[in-house]
Design a protein around this motif. Sequence first.
Motif, short mmCIF file in Angstrom:
data_model
loop_
_atom_site.label_atom_id
_atom_site.label_comp_id
_atom_site.label_asym_id
_atom_site.label_seq_id
_atom_site.Cartn_x
_atom_site.Cartn_y
_atom_site.Cartn_z
N ARG A 9 7.06 1.35 -9.55
CA ARG A 9 7.89 2.41 -8.98
C ARG A 9 7.98 3.58 -9.96
N GLU A 26 9.73 6.11 -2.40
CA GLU A 26 8.60 5.35 -1.88
C GLU A 26 7.30 5.92 -2.45
N ASP A 130 13.88 -1.28 -0.52
CA ASP A 130 13.99 -0.26 -1.55
C ASP A 130 14.41 -0.95 -2.85
N PRO A 162 6.84 -0.37 -4.26
CA PRO A 162 7.62 0.61 -3.50
C PRO A 162 7.41 0.53 -1.99
N SER A 164 8.72 0.73 1.93
CA SER A 164 9.60 1.68 2.59
C SER A 164 10.99 1.07 2.77
N SER A 165 11.99 1.94 2.71
CA SER A 165 13.36 1.47 2.88
C SER A 165 13.74 1.35 4.34
N THR A 171 6.59 3.17 9.26
CA THR A 171 6.61 2.95 7.82
C THR A 171 5.81 1.73 7.42
N ASP A 174 2.73 2.83 5.82
CA ASP A 174 2.95 3.29 4.45
C ASP A 174 3.01 2.10 3.51
N ASP A 175 3.67 1.04 3.94
CA ASP A 175 3.79 -0.16 3.12
C ASP A 175 2.43 -0.82 2.90
N ALA A 178 0.90 1.13 0.14
CA ALA A 178 1.57 0.85 -1.12
C ALA A 178 1.21 -0.53 -1.64
#
Length: 376
Positions: A9, A26, A130, A162, A164-165, A171, A174-175, A178
């Motif tokens: 992070r 993120e 998060d 990181p 996603s929250s 998302t 996105d994860d 990541a």
Amino acid sequence: MAVYILSNRKIVRHKGERIDSFSNDEYSIPNFRIAKCDFDNYKEPSAQAKKKKDYTNRNILNYKLFSEPEKQGYQDVLDVLLNEKGIKKSGLTANHLGGTQRMFYELYKNMSSTKSRSDVLIFIHGYAYDFDDELKAIIDLKKLFIDNPESPVEHILFVSWPASSSIVPLTYFDDKAASINSGNSLMRLFYFYTQFLKDTFSNRDLVPCNQRIHIMAHSMGNRVLQSMLYSLKRENIVRVIDQVLLLNADVSYKVFEDSEDSFNKLPSLANRISIYLNRKDFVLGISQFTKNILTPRLGKNGPSHIEPFKEVISIIDCTYIEDDLLNTLKFDVGNHWGYLSSSQVQNDIFQNLNGIDRNLISNRLKNNENIFTIVT
């Protein structure tokens, strides 16, 4: 007892503070930074404290980032250890060590100072965490695996990546990105560890501690592990892991096939692999039908082909477990967090980590050579 955070992070300095912290952003950096959690001064927060807006970061759990090492390699660690044994004089002390040098030094010292079990658990979390969520999870894992006398684990390495929250479906992608970046960072950490073993134990005055290291990956944390395995060269794989536990894995059911060239490397890395699945896993059902082009998930459907690895891979069906520890709607409907919600799953995991033969683990129904169902 020690709990470390291994995170890629972003590092930030909050207003009014003089120390660096991990960010909730993120966003991932290329390499892991390492921090050690401070449980000596930890106090269980009240319900009122948890509701406050300032119940974030170090207000949840204090931790200290290690400095970066002044030079690469582990010769300095070797010099410190030999100096402490009176074998070789050196002006270096543990305070001169940074990053993985400091962590490996501390783990070796702690694990070699006892004859009882002092295992290490490397835990990789899943989707939609998060950093504040991760700190809360670390507290739960410490209670579950370190404070529990049924568990052989004394140290935890928490892999913070990181995610996603938000649980908004978009998302998820996105994860996925990541998790790939974080897997590459984890691969570098693995190479650092094998280098530490070579540099340290090439000296005959130092002997291995004979303790065990385990990996546990939950949900999309298995994709972080997969990314690491993609990049891991077979000729560099060393069997340094005892147990690998794949919990409700959000990866394709084909990951053990040679065409995937990822999880088929695990039998070379670890002594035993256990796949914990739940055929009613609602979260993985959504993952399969909305985000992965109808590709069955390992943690819901099981693997497609593990014939070459049947002696080391076990499939544990958790479909009929009871959520007797956490039974809110999230756990009852999701069927995705059995390691937290069910004492039956926890009991099975503890027996696994203690190295009990898979055929002798209690409360299992044997379906065939390597497939079991957890029963009451």
